[in-house]
Design a protein around this motif. Sequence first.
Motif, PDB file in Angstrom:
ATOM      1  N   THR A 283       0.814  -1.220   0.000  1.00 27.62           N
ATOM      2  CA  THR A 283       0.000   0.000   0.000  1.00 27.62           C
ATOM      3  C   THR A 283       0.847   1.270   0.000  1.00 27.62           C
ATOM      4  O   THR A 283       2.067   1.213   0.179  1.00 27.62           O
ATOM      5  CB  THR A 283      -0.923   0.018   1.231  1.00 27.62           C
ATOM      6  N   GLY A 284       0.156   2.414  -0.143  1.00 32.66           N
ATOM      7  CA  GLY A 284       0.841   3.685  -0.319  1.00 32.66           C
ATOM      8  C   GLY A 284       1.035   4.536   0.914  1.00 32.66           C
ATOM      9  O   GLY A 284       1.300   5.730   0.792  1.00 32.66           O
ATOM     10  N   ALA A 285       0.899   3.958   2.120  1.00 34.63           N
ATOM     11  CA  ALA A 285       1.123   4.748   3.343  1.00 34.63           C
ATOM     12  C   ALA A 285       1.334   3.815   4.528  1.00 34.63           C
ATOM     13  O   ALA A 285       0.776   2.709   4.566  1.00 34.63           O
ATOM     14  CB  ALA A 285      -0.067   5.665   3.613  1.00 34.63           C
ATOM     15  N   ASP A 286       2.115   4.273   5.496  1.00 34.06           N
ATOM     16  CA  ASP A 286       2.397   3.438   6.669  1.00 34.06           C
ATOM     17  C   ASP A 286       1.155   3.170   7.507  1.00 34.06           C
ATOM     18  O   ASP A 286       1.091   2.185   8.249  1.00 34.06           O
ATOM     19  CB  ASP A 286       3.504   4.051   7.529  1.00 34.06           C
ATOM     20  N   SER A 287       0.132   4.019   7.384  1.00 36.34           N
ATOM     21  CA  SER A 287      -1.091   3.823   8.149  1.00 36.34           C
ATOM     22  C   SER A 287      -1.818   2.548   7.720  1.00 36.34           C
ATOM     23  O   SER A 287      -2.522   1.925   8.529  1.00 36.34           O
ATOM     24  CB  SER A 287      -2.003   5.038   8.001  1.00 36.34           C
ATOM     25  N   PHE A 288      -1.678   2.155   6.459  1.00 39.76           N
ATOM     26  CA  PHE A 288      -2.252   0.880   6.012  1.00 39.76           C
ATOM     27  C   PHE A 288      -1.591  -0.273   6.759  1.00 39.76           C
ATOM     28  O   PHE A 288      -2.261  -1.204   7.213  1.00 39.76           O
ATOM     29  CB  PHE A 288      -2.022   0.686   4.512  1.00 39.76           C
ATOM     30  N   ALA A 289      -0.252  -0.216   6.867  1.00 39.59           N
ATOM     31  CA  ALA A 289       0.482  -1.261   7.588  1.00 39.59           C
ATOM     32  C   ALA A 289       0.085  -1.273   9.058  1.00 39.59           C
ATOM     33  O   ALA A 289      -0.012  -2.329   9.684  1.00 39.59           O
ATOM     34  CB  ALA A 289       1.985  -1.047   7.441  1.00 39.59           C
ATOM     35  N   LEU A 290      -0.164  -0.098   9.616  1.00 37.30           N
ATOM     36  CA  LEU A 290      -0.641  -0.008  10.991  1.00 37.30           C
ATOM     37  C   LEU A 290      -1.955  -0.768  11.146  1.00 37.30           C
ATOM     38  O   LEU A 290      -2.182  -1.449  12.152  1.00 37.30           O
ATOM     39  CB  LEU A 290      -0.854   1.462  11.369  1.00 37.30           C
ATOM     40  N   GLY A 296       3.390  -0.738   3.986  1.00 36.60           N
ATOM     41  CA  GLY A 296       3.000   0.619   3.621  1.00 36.60           C
ATOM     42  C   GLY A 296       4.257   1.354   3.187  1.00 36.60           C
ATOM     43  O   GLY A 296       5.266   1.351   3.889  1.00 36.60           O
ATOM     44  N   TYR A 297       4.203   1.972   2.022  1.00 34.93           N
ATOM     45  CA  TYR A 297       5.388   2.661   1.498  1.00 34.93           C
ATOM     46  C   TYR A 297       5.024   4.083   1.117  1.00 34.93           C
ATOM     47  O   TYR A 297       4.003   4.320   0.467  1.00 34.93           O
ATOM     48  CB  TYR A 297       5.918   1.932   0.266  1.00 34.93           C
ATOM     49  N   GLY A 298       5.844   5.037   1.522  1.00 30.65           N
ATOM     50  CA  GLY A 298       5.595   6.401   1.075  1.00 30.65           C
ATOM     51  C   GLY A 298       5.834   7.451   2.126  1.00 30.65           C
ATOM     52  O   GLY A 298       6.762   7.357   2.927  1.00 30.65           O
ATOM     53  N   VAL A 299       4.956   8.439   2.127  1.00 30.77           N
ATOM     54  CA  VAL A 299       5.125   9.648   2.923  1.00 30.77           C
ATOM     55  C   VAL A 299       4.967   9.379   4.413  1.00 30.77           C
ATOM     56  O   VAL A 299       4.125   8.597   4.835  1.00 30.77           O
ATOM     57  CB  VAL A 299       4.102  10.705   2.477  1.00 30.77           C
ATOM     58  N   ASP A 300       5.788  10.063   5.191  1.00 32.88           N
ATOM     59  CA  ASP A 300       5.648  10.089   6.644  1.00 32.88           C
ATOM     60  C   ASP A 300       4.570  11.127   6.959  1.00 32.88           C
ATOM     61  O   ASP A 300       4.811  12.325   6.902  1.00 32.88           O
ATOM     62  CB  ASP A 300       6.993  10.470   7.276  1.00 32.88           C
ATOM     63  N   PHE A 330       7.282  15.355  -0.677  1.00 33.95           N
ATOM     64  CA  PHE A 330       8.128  14.601   0.242  1.00 33.95           C
ATOM     65  C   PHE A 330       8.794  13.427  -0.455  1.00 33.95           C
ATOM     66  O   PHE A 330       8.306  12.913  -1.457  1.00 33.95           O
ATOM     67  CB  PHE A 330       7.297  14.096   1.424  1.00 33.95           C
ATOM     68  N   ASP A 331       9.902  12.996   0.125  1.00 33.55           N
ATOM     69  CA  ASP A 331      10.635  11.856  -0.404  1.00 33.55           C
ATOM     70  C   ASP A 331       9.917  10.573   0.001  1.00 33.55           C
ATOM     71  O   ASP A 331       9.765  10.282   1.183  1.00 33.55           O
ATOM     72  CB  ASP A 331      12.065  11.857   0.164  1.00 33.55           C
ATOM     73  N   ASN A 332       9.445   9.819  -0.982  1.00 32.83           N
ATOM     74  CA  ASN A 332       8.761   8.557  -0.694  1.00 32.83           C
ATOM     75  C   ASN A 332       9.789   7.445  -0.552  1.00 32.83           C
ATOM     76  O   ASN A 332       9.998   6.661  -1.462  1.00 32.83           O
ATOM     77  CB  ASN A 332       7.785   8.205  -1.821  1.00 32.83           C
ATOM     78  N   GLY A 333      10.431   7.360   0.598  1.00 28.76           N
ATOM     79  CA  GLY A 333      11.514   6.399   0.709  1.00 28.76           C
ATOM     80  C   GLY A 333      11.433   5.403   1.837  1.00 28.76           C
ATOM     81  O   GLY A 333      12.322   4.586   2.001  1.00 28.76           O
ATOM     82  N   THR A 334      10.349   5.417   2.634  1.00 29.96           N
ATOM     83  CA  THR A 334      10.271   4.544   3.804  1.00 29.96           C
ATOM     84  C   THR A 334       9.314   3.377   3.567  1.00 29.96           C
ATOM     85  O   THR A 334       8.157   3.579   3.202  1.00 29.96           O
ATOM     86  CB  THR A 334       9.807   5.325   5.044  1.00 29.96           C
ATOM     87  N   ALA A 335       9.799   2.177   3.778  1.00 24.16           N
ATOM     88  CA  ALA A 335       8.964   0.975   3.690  1.00 24.16           C
ATOM     89  C   ALA A 335       8.654   0.519   5.107  1.00 24.16           C
ATOM     90  O   ALA A 335       9.557   0.215   5.880  1.00 24.16           O
ATOM     91  CB  ALA A 335       9.692  -0.125   2.928  1.00 24.16           C
ATOM     92  N   THR A 336       7.377   0.498   5.455  1.00 26.53           N
ATOM     93  CA  THR A 336       6.956   0.089   6.796  1.00 26.53           C
ATOM     94  C   THR A 336       6.309  -1.290   6.713  1.00 26.53           C
ATOM     95  O   THR A 336       5.296  -1.469   6.021  1.00 26.53           O
ATOM     96  CB  THR A 336       5.955   1.095   7.394  1.00 26.53           C
ATOM     97  N   VAL A 337       6.899  -2.251   7.404  1.00 23.57           N
ATOM     98  CA  VAL A 337       6.437  -3.639   7.359  1.00 23.57           C
ATOM     99  C   VAL A 337       5.725  -4.003   8.658  1.00 23.57           C
ATOM    100  O   VAL A 337       6.254  -3.774   9.752  1.00 23.57           O
ATOM    101  CB  VAL A 337       7.621  -4.601   7.132  1.00 23.57           C
ATOM    102  N   ASN A 338       4.538  -4.570   8.531  1.00 21.71           N
ATOM    103  CA  ASN A 338       3.804  -5.072   9.696  1.00 21.71           C
ATOM    104  C   ASN A 338       4.409  -6.429  10.056  1.00 21.71           C
ATOM    105  O   ASN A 338       4.226  -7.411   9.324  1.00 21.71           O
ATOM    106  CB  ASN A 338       2.316  -5.199   9.377  1.00 21.71           C
TER     107      ASN A 338
END
Length: 377
Positions: A283-290, A296-300, A330-338
């Motif tokens: 997905t396109g945001a860390d909130s999805f992974a939450l 979730g990958y993308g903007v903080d 913003f730099d879309n550089g963070t991959a957040t893994v559940n």
Amino acid sequence: MKLRNVFAMITAAAMALSLAACSGQSTASSTSSASSDSSSSAASESSVSSEKSTASEESSGASYTIGICNYVDDASLNQIVENINARLAEIESEQGITINVKYDNCNADANVMNQIIANFAADNVDLMVGVATPVAMAMQSATEDSKTPVVFAAVSDPVGAGLVASLEEPGSNVTGSSDNLDTNSVMNLIFAQNPDAKKIGLLYDVGQDSSTAAIEHAKAYLDDKGVEYVERTATTAEEVALAAQALVSDGVDAVFTPTDNTIMKAELAIYETFADAGIPHYTGADSFALNGAFLGYGVDYANLGRETADMIASILTEGKDPATTPAITFDNGTATVNTEICEKLGFDFDTVSEAFAPYCTRVEEITTAESFGDLES
């Protein structure tokens, strides 16, 4: 003769006494006048000093009112609002000002959204904040005549939505922050984890502007790679659940969703559908992974909220013109893994992180929760 001399002498003495008395009165009057002028001057200086002091106090104690309308109640957008408010509170303390915030959430109801914005206009707010594309566009239309400054947050494609002429030169009373998603980077992560993926599911709401460009980019990427894809769309939570089940039946190897608020709102209800079927949801945001997606990958969004607050303050307190204030990207550089879902899918987190490393600036861990605040408690 002697009497005349005596009389003359008496007369001369009387005249001398009279002149002396007159001279004394004149001197006293002059002294009194000088004293009065001095007193007047001092009073004038005191008045000027007082005015300067009052002006200074008014400047440092300035008060502003802003109206914030959130599009929908989900982890991504709520995180933005929370961080806007937190940063504005810091700015109040730093600058000695007051920022009164009127906040409301339209829950994706256009009629409610327009009424909220009309209320802001009736309250003569100094600035409006639209969280997500539909709200920003409604605020733009509502302020066409008044030119009340509008700052948007989390608009994926400000130029495509017609909110700004360009990111560098917005050109009107509207500017803000963009959560534009680098779709190719998410696609790279899918195939970094599973190079043999043959069929990818695309889950989104056709009515979400945030999904339009991202889905087209995803299709182009998969077409170039010669990989099959299946599209499933939904506009309500019930439809999202059905679409998720359909993708499982389609036998997809992975599912991609951009920064789509409709899917985001339903993520807590569908993540187990994918996890139980062994299908990772990218997905396109860390909130999805939450909320249970694999990645979730993308903007903080916390940082996006704070940067948006700084922009709001610069317009209010520094007189910055939205027309010439560049929209923030913003730099879309963070991959957040559940990590819970990672384990359920049978993946090793360290192996996944190593595979993702070439395609992102960092890999972060998260566990399933309803809100980011739940992780802190």
